[in-house]
Design an enzyme around this catalytic site. Structure first.
Site, PDB file in Angstrom:
ATOM      1  N   GLU A  18      -5.325  -8.634   0.279  1.00 31.38           N
ATOM      2  CA  GLU A  18      -6.124  -8.136   1.396  1.00 31.38           C
ATOM      3  C   GLU A  18      -7.493  -7.755   0.853  1.00 31.38           C
ATOM      4  O   GLU A  18      -7.599  -7.044  -0.150  1.00 31.38           O
ATOM      5  CB  GLU A  18      -5.488  -6.914   2.067  1.00 31.38           C
ATOM      6  CG  GLU A  18      -4.268  -7.205   2.908  1.00 31.38           C
ATOM      7  CD  GLU A  18      -3.796  -5.978   3.672  1.00 31.38           C
ATOM      8  OE1 GLU A  18      -4.645  -5.156   4.067  1.00 31.38           O
ATOM      9  OE2 GLU A  18      -2.574  -5.848   3.869  1.00 31.38           O
TER      10      GLU A  18
ATOM     11  N   GLU B  35       0.815  -1.233   0.000  1.00 32.74           N
ATOM     12  CA  GLU B  35       0.000   0.000   0.000  1.00 32.74           C
ATOM     13  C   GLU B  35       0.840   1.270   0.000  1.00 32.74           C
ATOM     14  O   GLU B  35       0.448   2.294   0.563  1.00 32.74           O
ATOM     15  CB  GLU B  35      -0.964  -0.009   1.197  1.00 32.74           C
ATOM     16  CG  GLU B  35      -1.920  -1.188   1.182  1.00 32.74           C
ATOM     17  CD  GLU B  35      -2.808  -1.249   2.410  1.00 32.74           C
ATOM     18  OE1 GLU B  35      -2.752  -0.322   3.241  1.00 32.74           O
ATOM     19  OE2 GLU B  35      -3.562  -2.234   2.555  1.00 32.74           O
TER      20      GLU B  35
END
Length: 939
Positions: A567, A475
Site C-alpha cells: 500500500e 497494519e
C-alpha cells in the site's frame, strides 16, 4: 487500509532526492571558525535549530511528571494540532554545511517520556520529503534514545533538515550526520601502522619498501591490523613482502579464520595474492602470525571484488504443497527481485483508470475480502471481487488480496461506529486475546467460522488456478484494527492459526503469504511468511524511495525474504529506487484520491512510472506466468565454457558461450516443482545451424538443431513427463559456437492420478488376503475408515474412493478370487476288502482314489500311512514278518501288498490305508479304506 488514519498519516513526508554518482565527501561544521577542518560526522544541537509555526518550542524541563530526563534540552513537539489556527503547524529546521554533495546517514537524539510509546515524525531535506520516520520508545528506565533513521542526499554547501510534528509528543535533542559512502575500490594498510607483539618489530633497513617501514618477523609474535569495511562482502587481498631467507609461509587470520599463505623467496619487495576473504560491515581484524618466520611484511591491500550485490532470497515457498501456478509465480517474483519493480493498483476501477491515462494496466490487481466477512454478510453485503480477480488472472495479471476483517461479533453499530466499520478497534468490543486464550469459547469458534468463510472464496481462486498474494492482518502494530489491539502476541497467534487453518485444514495451496509490519516484535516467523511488507503513505507529491523502511524490512529478515510495498500513496520514483537500491518487489497504490486527484500522484508522474523500463506492467508479464520455470545457464556447471555479458538482451547475470572444443558441456540443474508433463525449451543464439546433443539426467533427449539466429531464440526441445525433484540438463558440444541464456520448463499438465493395488497373496490361499492401495500422489481415502488396506475374508471386490490435494477424485477396485477355504473331497476304495484265507501269503491290493475340488483345484494325493492293528510278527505258529510291502509313503502309490495273516488268538486283522488330498490353496482332507483278515476263515 485504515482510511481515516491514512488520510491523517499522509501528512508525513516521503524519501529523498535522486541519487547521482556518489562522490567521496567531507563534512564541515556550521561554524565559520572550523570551516576548513573536514570531519566525517557532524552533530547539531537543538539550540541551533530555527523554529517556525505554532506549538513548537525549545525546552529544558521534562514533560509532565517525568523525573528521569536529565538532558540539556530539546525541541518540544508536545502539542496538539489546532485546525483553527492561522499559523502553520510548528516545525524545527537544522542548518548545516557539507563540503561536497553525497549520501549521508541521519541519526536523531530524541526524548519520549515513559508510557508514551513509539512516535513518528516527518522530515524534509532541502524541501523534499524523507518519508515517515519512526522513533522507537526508549529502553525501559530511559526516556532518551539515539537512532539512525534514514539515509539522505545533501548538497555541497548549505543544507536544511526540517522536522514536522507527525504524531507529536516527542522531543528532538540533536541531529547527527555521517558519511554513507560505499566501500572504496582499494585500501592499502601499511604494516608499520599495525599492532605488533613478541619478536615482530618495525624495521627500516634496506630499500624498496612502501611507507615508512615494514614489520620484521622472526619466530614469535604477531602483527594485527584493523580494516573498516563499509559493507559486508567478498574482498581480494594482496600482501607486500620480502623473503630474503628462502621460501616462507605466513599464517593469515581474518576475523579469527586462519589460512596459510606462501611467500616465495624474494630479496626485493614484491606482492603476492592473499586470496579472498568475506569481511563484515564495520571492523575486521587482519592478523599475521609467524608460520615459518624470518620474512618481512610491508603492507596488505584490501579491494572489493566488484561482484554485483545479490539478495539471499531462496526460490521456495513456506507451503511445500503449493500449486504449480503458485510456485511459478514465486519463481517469477524471485527472478525479478532487485532488477525491476512490479506495478500494482487497489481496485479494478482504478486499474482501468490507469489504463486510460497511460495505455497500460498495472501488473497487480489488489482487492479486498472485506464484504465476504460473515458479520457484514449478515447485514446484507455482497461482493464480486473474487469474480473480478479470477478474470484478471485469466487475462494474465497478478492477483493480491487484503482482508479488512469485520469483527466476528460485538459490533457497536452506533453513529460514528457503524457495523460496516467493524474492522476498527473502536467499533467493536471483540477481544482477540480472550478468544485465542479460550478455544472452547464462542469467540474462538467465530474466528474459525470467519476464516472458513474466506477459505471458500480463496478456494474458488485455487479451482481457477489463480495464485494469490495473500496479506491478512495488515497494519496490526498500529492498533487501529481489532486484530492488533492487544499487542503482538495475539496477532502472531491469530496469523499462525489462520495459516494452519487455510493450509492444513482447507488445503489452500495457492497462497503466497505476505506479512505487513517492519517490527521484529510483531514478526510471526520465517516458517509462515513468504514476503515481508509495510504500508507507506507519504505527503502528496513526495515520490521518494522510502529507503529507511526498505532497509528496516531487509534487516528484519536478514535479506532472506522478498520485500514489498503493498500500500502506498505517492508512487516511488523509479530512478530514485534504482539510485538508492531500494529494491521493493512491487508497489500497490491505494484507491481513490491517492491515485486520481493529481496531488498525491500527478498525471505526469503516473505516466513516467508506467512507461519506465524499470516498472513491470501487465502487458510485460510473460504469457506463461503461471506455468514457466527458468533455470539460468550461468548458474550451471561449465566445462570448457565461460560466462559472458557482451551481448545484450540476456536474462539473469549473463549467458554461457563456447561449445567449440571436444568435451565442452553445460550442465544446468533443474528443480522440477511438481510432477507433470513439461515442455522443455532453450533460449539461445547460434552462428549458423548447429547440432548439439541435449541430455536429461544423462540420457539423450535429442541431437537438437540450434538454428542460425543472431537474436535470442526460444527453441523447443520437446515434451517430457518429469517427477518432482532434482534433474540435470546437459548441452554438449558437437558443431559448437552457440550461446545459451537459460533453460525453461513450461508446465503443461499434471501427471494423471494413478492408483495401483497390491495383494498379500496372489496365488490360491486359504488365508485372508490384504489389498493395499498405492497412488502416485498424496490422497485422502474417503471410505474404508481412511485406510489404504482392505482385508478380504472371502472372494469378492472392494472399491477404494479417494481425492488428491488438487481435488481430483479417483477410484480403484480391488478384486480377490484366490481365497479357497474349503478342503477337497476324497474317496478311497480297494480291489478287495477281505482276505478270507489267512495262508500267510502276500496279496496284491489295488486302490482307487477319487478327489474333487471346486475352488483352487486338487493339487495332489498321497499315501500317508498303511497300518495294521496287530503286530507284524510273533503271533503264533507259521507267522511271517513284513506283512505290508511296496507301500511308498508320501506318494500317490495305489499298488501295495498285504499278508493274509492274522493272530489265532485275536478277533481278526484290520489293515488301514490312509490317503490325503490337498488343493492349491493349502486345504487338506483325508480318507481311509480297510482290508480285513477275518478270524473265522479257514485255510
Amino acid at each position: 487500509m485504515a482510511v481515516s488514519w491514512k488520510k491523517w498519516s499522509s501528512s508525513f513526508l516521503s524519501l529523498v532526492l535522486f541519487v547521482g554518482l556518489l562522490l567521496s565527501m567531507e563534512l564541515n561544521p556550521v561554524s565559520a571558525s572550523s570551516a576548513d577542518l573536514p570531519v566525517t560526522s557532524l552533530v547539531v544541537s537543538y539550540k541551533d535549530a530555527v523554529l517556525n509555526g505554532y506549538g513548537v518550542q525549545k525546552l529544558t524541563d521534562p514533560q509532565d511528571n517525568d523525573t528521569i530526563y536529565d538532558g540539556d534540552g530539546y525541541i518540544s513537539f508536545f502539542f496538539n494540532e489546532d485546525p483553527s489556527s492561522s499559523q502553520p503547524v510548528g516545525t524545527a529546521t537544522f542548518k548545516l554545511n557539507t563540503a561536497e554533495a553525497g549520501l549521508f546517514k541521519l541519526t536523531l537524539g530524541y526524548y519520549i517520556p515513559e508510557g508514551y510509546g513509539s512516535k513518528d515524525t516527518g522530515i524534509e531535506v532541502n524541501g523534499s520529503g524523507v518519508g515517515s520516520i519512526t522513533l522507537d520508545a526508549p529502553p525501559a528506565g530511559k526516556v532518551t534514545n539515539e537512532k539512525m533513521v534514514s539515509k539522505i542526499m545533501l548538497n555541497a554547501g548549505a543544507n536544511e533538515i526540517t522536522f514536522n510534528r507527525g504524531w507529536g509528543y516527542y522531543g528532538i535533542e540533536y541531529v547527527k550526520i555521517e558519511s554513507a559512502l560505499p566501500p572504496v575500490a582499494s585500501d592499502k594498510m601499511e604494516a608499520e601502522d599495525g599492532v605488533m607483539t613478541g619478536d615482530v618489530i618495525i624495521d627500516t633497513a634496506g630499500t624498496g619498501y612502501s611507507g615508512t617501514g615494514y614489520a620484521s618477523f622472526k619466530s614469535s609474535g604477531s602483527l594485527t591490523l584493523t580494516y573498516n569495511a563499509a559493507t559486508s562482502g567478498l574482498y581480494d587481498l594482496a600482501i607486500g613482502y620480502s623473503s630474503p631467507n628462502g621460501d616462507k609461509k605466513t599464517q593469515l587470520a581474518i576475523n579469527g579464520q586462519t589460512s596459510e599463505i606462501s611467500l616465495p623467496a624474494s630479496a626485493n619487495y614484491t606482492e603476492v595474492s592473499g586470496g579472498k576473504a568475506l569481511l563484515n560491515a564495520g571492523s575486521n581484524t587482519i592478523q599475521f602470525n609467524p608460520g615459518w618466520g624470518w620474512y618481512n611484511i610491508d603492507y596488505i591491500k584490501v579491494s572489493a571484488t566488484g561482484a554485483r550485490e545479490q539478495h539471499n532470497v531462496e526460490n521456495k515457498l513456506v507451503n511445500p504443497n503449493a500449486t504449480v501456478e503458485t510456485k511459478a509465480l514465486m519463481s517469477y517474483l524471485v527472478e525479478h527481485y532487485g532488477k525491476t519493480i512490479i506495478s500494482g493498483q487497489q481496485t479494478l476501477e482504478d486499474a482501468q483508470w490507469i489504463k486510460e491515462q497511460t495505455g497500460k494496466y498495472p501488473a497487480i490487481f489488489s482487492t479486498d475480502m472485506m464484504d465476504y466477512s460473515p458479520s457484514r454478510v449478515e447485514h446484507g453485503t455482497a461482493s464480486t471481487e473474487v469474480d473480478k480477480a479470477i478474470q484478471w488472472g485469466k487475462e494474465g495479471g497478478i492477483v493480491a488480496f487484503v482482508w479488512h476483517w469485520n469483527a466476528p461479533k460485538g459490533l457497536y453499530d452506533i453513529p460514528g461506529k457503524e457495523w460496516w466499520s467493524g474492522f476498527y478497534t473502536d467499533a467493536t468490543s471483540f477481544n482477540v486475546q480472550y478468544a485465542l486464550e479460550h478455544p472452547e469459547s464462542e469467540d474462538y469458534q467465530l474466528l474459525l467460522r470467519d476464516i472458513d468463510a474466506i477459505a471458500v472464496q480463496l478456494k474458488r481462486l485455487q479451482d481457477a488456478h489463480i495464485p494469490v498474494l495473500w496479506r491478512p492482518l495488515h497494519e496490526a502494530e498500529g492498533g487501529w484494527f481489532w486484530w492488533g489491539a492487544k499487542g503482538p502476541e495475539p496477532t502472531k497467534q491469530l496469523y499462525r492459526l489462520m495459516y494452519d487453518r487455510l493450509t492444513s485444514y482447507h488445503h489452500l495451496n495457492n497462497l503466497i503469504w505476505v506479512w505487513n509490519s517492519e517490527s521484529p516484535d510483531w514478526y510471526p516467523g520465517d516458517d509462515v511468511v513468504d514476503i515481508v511488507s509495510v504500508d507507506i503513505y507519504n505527503q502528496a507529491g513526495n515520490y521518494g524511495p522510502n529507503i529507511a523502511k526498505y532497509d528496516s524490512l531487509v534487516n528484519l529478515v536478514q535479506d532472506k525474504k522478498l520485500v514489498a510495498l503493498p500500500e502506498n500513496g505517492p508512487i516511488p520514483d523509479p530512478e530514485q529506487l534504482q539510485a538508492y537500491s531500494a529494491h521493493w518487489l512491487y508497489f500497490n497504490t491505494w484507491t481513490g484520491d491517492f491515485i486520481r486527484n493529481g496531488q498525491y500522484n500527478s498525471i505526469d508522474h503516473i505516466q513516467k512510472v508506467f512507461n519506465s523500463d524499470y516498472v513491470i506492467t501487465r502487458d510485460e508479464l510473460p504469457r506463461n506466468l503461471y506455468t514457466s520455470f527458468k533455470f539460468e545457464a550461468e548458474k550451471g556447471t561449465l566445462t570448457g565454457l565461460h560466462v559472458s555479458a557482451e551481448n545484450s538482451g540476456y536474462s539473469g547475470d549473463g549467458y554461457v558461450t563456447g561449445f567449440d572444443n571436444e568435451g565442452d558441456n553445460l550442465v544446468v540443474p533443474l528443480n522440477v516443482p511438481v510432477s507433470g508433463t513439461y515442455q522443455l525449451s532453450l533460449r539461445y543464439k547460434a552462428q549458423g545451424d548447429k547440432t548439439n546433443p541435449v541430455l536429461l539426467n544423462g540420457g539423450k533427449l535429442a541431437d537438437y538443431v540450434f538454428s542460425n539466429s543472431q537474436s535470442w531464440t526460444d527453441g523447443v526441445v520437446g515434451e517430457y513427463e518429469l517427477e518432482a525433484g532434482s534433474h540435470t540438463l546437459t548441452v554438449g558440444k558437437s558443431w559448437g559456437w552457440i550461446d545459451v541464456d537459460y533453460a525453461e520448463l513450461n508446465y503443461i499438465a499434471p501427471v494423471p492420478l494413478k492408483a495401483t493395488i497390491s495383494y498379500s497373496q496372489t496365488v490360491p490361499t486359504n488365508k485372508d488376503v490384504i489389498a493395499t492401495l498405492a497412488t502416485n500422489k498424496p490422497v485422502t481415502i474417503e471410505n474404508n475408515g481412511g485406510s489404504n488396506q482392505y482385508t478380504f475374508h472371502k472372494n469378492g471386490e472392494f472399491i477404494f474412493t479417494f481425492v488428491d490435494e488438487d481435488g481430483n477424485s479417483g477410484t480403484a477396485t480391488a478384486t480377490v478370487s484366490n481365497i479357497d477355504k474349503t478342503a477337497p473331497s476324497l474317496t478311497v476304495s480297494a480291489s478287495t476288502t477281505v482276505l478270507t484265507i489267512p495262508n500267510h501269503a502276500l496279496v496284491p491290493i489295488e486302490l482307487k482314489l477319487n478327489a474333487e475340488d471346486t475352488g483352487s483345484r486338487v493339487a495332489g494325493i498321497k499315501l500317508i500311512s498303511v497300518t495294521s492293528n496287530e503286530s507284524d510278527n510273533g503271533l503264533g505258529d507259521g507267522d511271517k514278518p513284513d506283512d505290508i510291502q511296496n507301500a511308498n509313503i508320501g506318494t500317490a502309490d495305489t499298488s501295495i501288498q498285504l499278508r493274509a495273516e492274522r493272530s489265532g488268538k485275536g478277533s481278526g486283522r484290520v489293515y488301514t490305508m490312509i490317503y490325503e488330498a490337498s488343493d492349491y490353496a493349502g486345504n487338506r482332507t483325508k480318507a481311509a479304506v480297510n482290508v480285513n483278515v477275518p478270524h473265522s476263515a479257514k485255510k
